[in-house]
Write a protein that holds these residues in place. Sequence first.
Motif, PDB file in Angstrom:
ATOM      1  N   PHE A 164       0.839  -1.197   0.000  1.00  0.00           N
ATOM      2  CA  PHE A 164       0.000   0.000   0.000  1.00  0.00           C
ATOM      3  C   PHE A 164       0.874   1.247   0.000  1.00  0.00           C
ATOM      4  O   PHE A 164       1.824   1.357   0.782  1.00  0.00           O
ATOM      5  N   ALA A 165       0.520   2.194  -0.864  1.00  0.00           N
ATOM      6  CA  ALA A 165       1.294   3.424  -0.998  1.00  0.00           C
ATOM      7  C   ALA A 165       1.313   4.227   0.298  1.00  0.00           C
ATOM      8  O   ALA A 165       2.286   4.920   0.593  1.00  0.00           O
ATOM      9  N   ASN A 211      -3.985   3.557  -3.146  1.00  0.00           N
ATOM     10  CA  ASN A 211      -3.340   2.940  -4.307  1.00  0.00           C
ATOM     11  C   ASN A 211      -3.955   3.380  -5.624  1.00  0.00           C
ATOM     12  O   ASN A 211      -3.548   2.919  -6.690  1.00  0.00           O
ATOM     13  N   SER A 230      -3.902   1.006 -10.772  1.00  0.00           N
ATOM     14  CA  SER A 230      -5.101   1.243  -9.978  1.00  0.00           C
ATOM     15  C   SER A 230      -6.197   0.235 -10.230  1.00  0.00           C
ATOM     16  O   SER A 230      -7.195   0.198  -9.502  1.00  0.00           O
ATOM     17  N   THR A 233      -7.458  -1.809  -7.377  1.00  0.00           N
ATOM     18  CA  THR A 233      -7.995  -1.120  -6.202  1.00  0.00           C
ATOM     19  C   THR A 233      -9.506  -1.003  -6.241  1.00  0.00           C
ATOM     20  O   THR A 233     -10.100  -0.423  -5.342  1.00  0.00           O
TER      21      THR A 233
END
Length: 553
Positions: A164-165, A211, A230, A233
């Motif tokens: 996860f960013a 994300n 993406s 997500t």
Amino acid sequence: MIVKVFYTHAGCTLVALNPFQPVPDLYSLDVMKEYHYASQPQEFKPHIFIVAEEAYRNVQGQLEPVNQSLVVSGESGAGKVNNWTGTCSTSFIIACDGMSHIVSAHLSLLLLLVGASVQTYLLEKTRVTCQPANERNFHIFYQMMKGATDQQRKEWMMSQDQCFAWLPNSEKTVEEDCFDETVEAMVHLGIHAERQQQIFRILAGILQLGNVSFSSSTDESQTCHLSEQSEGTLPMTSLLCVPAEELQTCLRVRTLKAGKQNVLKPCSQAECSVRRDCLAKLIYAQLFEWIVTFINNSICADKSTWCNFIGVLDVYGFECFQINNLEQLCINYANEKLQQHFVAHYLRAQQEEYVSEGLQWSFVKYQDNQSCLDLIEGSPISVFSLLNEESRLNRASDAKMFRVRLEKELSDNGNISWDKFSKVPHFTVAHYAGRVNYQIEGMVEKNKDPVPAELINLFEKSDNPLLQEIFADKKTENPTNRGLSKVTVVSKFKNSLENLMKILHTTTPHYTRCIKPNPDCKPLTFKKEEVDVLLTHLLLSVFSSTTMKIKYI
């Protein structure tokens, strides 16, 4: 040789080193009793229990001002609350209540613990979407990642190897990564299993939202595309229980008012990211407020049943990173306010008392930081006022032009300066704890903190009952005739800090400065070079994002 000494005194301040490992014999009930029953606990070796005991005795003795504040400060990871300091001081006061019932027949006032409450002031919600270098997000996200069962991972659509960013440094394991304890606390407070599941699905949805990234369209009249990364997500819409297409549209398209009609305008790539971040911060902040309200409903006593309180306060420390923006400006502004209070309470008052008693002594010179506060919050012209003015203009902000405006209006204040040869628009503030360069790019947009009404309307209709509940009372701020928000981030922050300071001024403060002895959170490891910098500013404490009032009758 390791001597395992974690506390010392620096004048009126207790210094606490984070051991980064449990030290049970340091905080046992027997140790609590030792400090509580001592006739002169100050003569004992330094400990957080001395600070808590002094506050307790001040309430007991009804010394003016009766209400007390335990101010716990320090940078992230220093051990303010999660690693014992705040927790142990609170536990000690609660334990004192039980012990005093045994031996308090001779007291002039019988203290009875009747309840407690939590108040939120300076929630650092920006940490959800932006974590400084070597820092982590809030503990709950790591707890979920590391403590979830296979079944829970399936329910939260969170695979074991997913990255996860917004979850940096997830490979580190710290004492606070204890998911089972968090769940147990929820159970004790009365948060039932179904509600817990709703909370964790929301938090998992926030991580998935982080994300989501966007790529610009070649045609400005068209919406931005979701990046290839993406595509995975999309489960976030299931977790947040909103229609996928509607959420994607709200993130990428602005709704503008044109008379009585709505006009849809595609957002730029940067605007899409801002809307995503603002949504995540809003969801987290609303969820946090709901949890605080729930806790208070469980533990708070009616005002008519108590007369005094001991407040335990915790906040982030002074910050100076490679890149500093609005978040660091607000945090360091809060530090400036507390520093002024610290100076007034301990130094100025002491000197005035010496004068009133006719003692022969030399004045100690101390730094008056009022000019720095005038620069940041002063009226009619200050950094905040100019920032608010720029934020309310119906146009895109130009960082270079705003820097010129700051220089023109504030050049008379010696606490601000500029590097005219720098290619990056910024300004430098000379704080009490050092000089900090603030990058102007993006500061105005962050101050607007725009949460589109269409996003709020979307989440009011979420199929997650808790999301429905926490957004139902979220009132969209009334826009001006030009569609601009009247309330900015710095305005809300300033008002919140002023309310906090009003409470602080009515209490007797007790300061504890927590120190992070090494950057890697290694147990019993002391890096002298790094700690020396912190000790230089030891007495320049900071204030809290939350306060807990322990109330007495």
